[in-house]
Write a protein that holds these residues in place. Structure first.
Motif, short mmCIF file in Angstrom:
data_model
loop_
_atom_site.label_atom_id
_atom_site.label_comp_id
_atom_site.label_asym_id
_atom_site.label_seq_id
_atom_site.Cartn_x
_atom_site.Cartn_y
_atom_site.Cartn_z
N ASP A 220 0.82 -1.21 0.00
CA ASP A 220 0.00 0.00 0.00
C ASP A 220 0.85 1.26 0.00
OD1 ASP A 220 -2.32 -1.34 -0.20
OD2 ASP A 220 -3.02 -0.98 1.84
N ARG A 221 1.89 1.28 0.83
CA ARG A 221 2.73 2.48 0.91
C ARG A 221 3.43 2.74 -0.42
NH1 ARG A 221 6.58 3.12 6.03
NH2 ARG A 221 4.48 3.16 6.95
N THR A 222 3.90 1.66 -1.06
CA THR A 222 4.58 1.81 -2.36
C THR A 222 3.61 2.30 -3.43
OG1 THR A 222 6.12 0.03 -1.80
CG2 THR A 222 5.90 0.60 -4.13
N LEU A 223 2.40 1.74 -3.45
CA LEU A 223 1.41 2.14 -4.44
C LEU A 223 1.00 3.60 -4.25
CD1 LEU A 223 -0.86 -1.03 -4.54
CD2 LEU A 223 0.60 -0.17 -6.39
N LYS A 224 0.83 4.01 -3.00
CA LYS A 224 0.47 5.41 -2.74
C LYS A 224 1.59 6.35 -3.15
CE LYS A 224 -2.87 4.54 0.95
NZ LYS A 224 -3.20 4.67 2.38
N ALA A 225 2.85 5.94 -2.89
CA ALA A 225 3.98 6.76 -3.29
C ALA A 225 4.06 6.86 -4.81
CB ALA A 225 5.28 6.17 -2.73
N LEU A 226 3.81 5.73 -5.50
CA LEU A 226 3.82 5.74 -6.96
C LEU A 226 2.72 6.63 -7.51
CD1 LEU A 226 5.00 4.68 -9.58
CD2 LEU A 226 3.54 2.65 -9.36
N ALA A 227 1.53 6.59 -6.88
CA ALA A 227 0.42 7.44 -7.30
C ALA A 227 0.79 8.92 -7.15
CB ALA A 227 -0.83 7.12 -6.49
#
Length: 251
Positions: A220-227
């Motif tokens: 989740d943290r990686t996906l939010k950072a990518l977003a």
């Protein structure tokens, strides 16, 4: 499988999928990713304006010859336009229908507010924070989508049909872009739309990842950072053109 009461036929798998909430969310996610891919390519093409009129006009002319001689002149552009239009329509219809379902699930507002458990001072209430975040994201996506839909119409009238660009000349894309961003209203429309786009991508990318099963507590943290990175890069990339015209870097 039950018969469709409206047609008297057995509904297809695609029809059943589309009527379900999960199916509509999946359609939104896939169509959103198609549009995101287009935006990345479109932004990179826009940045060619910094290499001068000859480079930018040459790039615009090259787009009309992609696939030749297998494809006829401009066929690739029209195929891309049809695919993009289909993605936009699917995305917008699914969003509208999901919004209607959400409203139908709570059709009547309470005349008196229901009692809400309020945490004691100093105590953290994560459920209230998550509810506020979800409400903010929903409103942002909804109104951002409306702004972007209106902008697409304006953008086509401005730089494709040249209807609302009084100083535009067919066959001169570089000069037409400069003409658009030499007006205060052209800049205002574009800046507002690109800020809305950034917020839409920031919330939409993570939501699409969750819908398509890419979400995981460990990712989740990686996906939010990518977003966040995608939203920031695309917003900055698109805004670089009008800002450069306004400041005289591109003229």
């Amino acid at each position: 499988m039950a018969l469709d009461t409206r047609t008297g036929r057995r509904p297809s798998f695609a029809g059943l999928l589309w009527r379900s909430t999960v199916g509509k969310k999946t359609a939104m996610a896939v169509s959103g990713l198609v549009m995101l891919l287009y935006l990345v390519v479109h932004m990179l093409g826009n940045l060619k304006i910094f290499f001068g009129a000859a480079e930018f006009d040459g790039y615009a002319a090259w787009l009309r010859t992609i696939g030749e001689p297998f494809l006829h002149h401009e066929w690739f552009l029209w195929i891309a336009r049809v695919v993009l239009l289909a993605a936009v329509v699917v995305h917008a219809v699914a969003a509208y229908q999901l919004s209607r379902r959400d409203l139908a699930a709570r059709p009547v507002k309470y005349s008196h507010p229901l009692p809400v458990h309020r945490p004691r001072p100093g105590r953290f209430a994560p459920h209230l924070l998550l509810r506020r975040r979800a409400s903010y994201a929903t409103r942002t996506m909804r109104w951002g989508g409306v702004i972007l839909g209106l902008f697409v119409v304006w953008h086509l009238l401005d730089l494709t049909t040249l209807t609302v660009n009084p100083r535009a000349e067919a066959g001169h894309p570089y000069a037409n872009v400069v003409a658009t961003f030499s007006t205060w209203y052209g800049n205002a429309v574009y800046v507002v739309a690109m800020l809305a786009l950034g917020l839409h991508i920031r919330h939409g990318f993570w939501s699409a990842a969750q819908t398509l099963g890419a979400g995981h507590s460990g990712r989740d943290r990686t996906l939010k950072a990518l977003a966040n990175v995608l939203a920031a890069v695309l917003t900055a990339g698109f805004l670089a053109v009008p800002v450069s015209v306004m400041t005289g870097v591109v003229s």
